[in-house]
Design an enzyme around this catalytic site. Structure first.
Site, PDB file in Angstrom:
ATOM      1  CB  SER A 143      40.087  53.186  30.053  1.00 10.08           C
ATOM      2  OG  SER A 143      39.803  52.897  31.413  1.00 10.08           O
ATOM      3  CE1 TYR A 156      44.151  49.283  30.281  1.00 10.41           C
ATOM      4  CE2 TYR A 156      42.980  50.786  31.750  1.00 10.41           C
ATOM      5  CZ  TYR A 156      42.978  49.895  30.679  1.00 10.41           C
ATOM      6  OH  TYR A 156      41.798  49.643  30.014  1.00 10.41           O
TER       7      TYR A 156
END
Length: 267
Positions: A143, A156
């Site tokens: 990501s 995350y």
């Protein structure tokens, strides 16, 4: 066109979103596909049928809970008997947004287990065989949050930064395996920015609520903060990139993290 005939691919988190798009792309190139996800029997059957129709000669579905290493071990052992994994795409991921001070410990643990530790377990099981056969591809779906941080996303970001680091180490360890003609063994990350998937829906909904429930305005507002292109990506675009990375021509592309983020990380 990339020809993956005779190759077996495991794509985690592949019943929707980016994972499904990657499975579609690999199936279209002739790979056998091991699907994975926490889905009911009807959904699993529907996705399996779609992937078969796209060209996969064989399809299997695994409903393994990636928070449990022992179950991952069983999945990888079953796969080794079915057909050794040549292509491994670690896509499965979960997210929860909250300030660091309010993040539940169990949420921290679950996100690290699914988004990072599961990739370690699948890579550890699959990569020695890739080296023996002289061809292997690991594509880890990271990501932009594996390259830059955002508030309220501590676990995350920690997991995605860790995934980038893990991938670089594995790329170095396996860089000399295989030969050019077969494609060698490579490990890379793809780092999507804002992509039209279910994982961003809570953020889209929250932003749309600030604009009278207008979803399009909410998305535009969200992207304006960080993604210069102000365009979301479609999961199929990530699938196309993953497919190219699996081609033998990409034998010297390893240890990289490729952003698909409209310029977000170029700032």
């Amino acid at each position: 066109m990339t020809d993956l005939t005779g190759k077996t691919a495991l794509v985690t988190g592949s019943v929707q979103g980016i994972g499904l798009a990657v499975a579609r792309a690999l199936a279209g190139a002739g790979a056998r596909i091991a699907l994975h996800g926490l889905a009911d029997a009807e959904t699993a059957a529907e996705v399996s049928a779609e992937i078969t129709a796209l060209g996969a000669p064989e399809v299997r579905f695994f409903g393994t809970d990636l928070r449990e290493p022992e179950r991952i071990d069983r999945m990888m052992a079953d796969l080794a008997e079915w057909g050794a994994v040549d292509i491994l795409v670690n896509n499965a991921g979960i997210q929860h947004t909250a300030p660091l001070a309010d993040m539940p410990r169990e949420t921290w643990s679950a996100i690290l287990e699914v988004n990072l530790s599961a990739a370690f377990h699948t890579m550890q099981a699959a990569m020695p065989g890739m080296a023996e056969r002289g061809y292997g591809r690991v594509v880890n779906i990271a990501s932009v949050h594996g390259l830059v941080a955002s508030v309220n996303k501590a676990p995350y970001c920690a997991a995605k930064f860790g995934l980038v680091g893990l991938s670089r180490v594995a790329a170095l360890e396996y860089a000399a395996q295989g030969v050019k003609a077969k494609g060698g063994v490579t490990v890379n990350c793809i780092a999507p920015g804002w992509t039209e998937t279910a994982i961003i829906e809570p953020q889209v909904a929250a932003r749309a609520a600030l604009h009278g429930g207008d979803r399009d305005v909410g998305i535009a507002d969200l992207l304006a903060e960080k993604q210069p292109s102000r365009r979301t990506s479609d999961p199929s675009e990530i699938g196309a990139l993953a497919l190219w990375l699996c081609d033998p021509v990409a034998h010297n592309v390893t240890g990289t993290t490729i952003p698909v983020d409209g310029g977000w990380t170029a700032q």
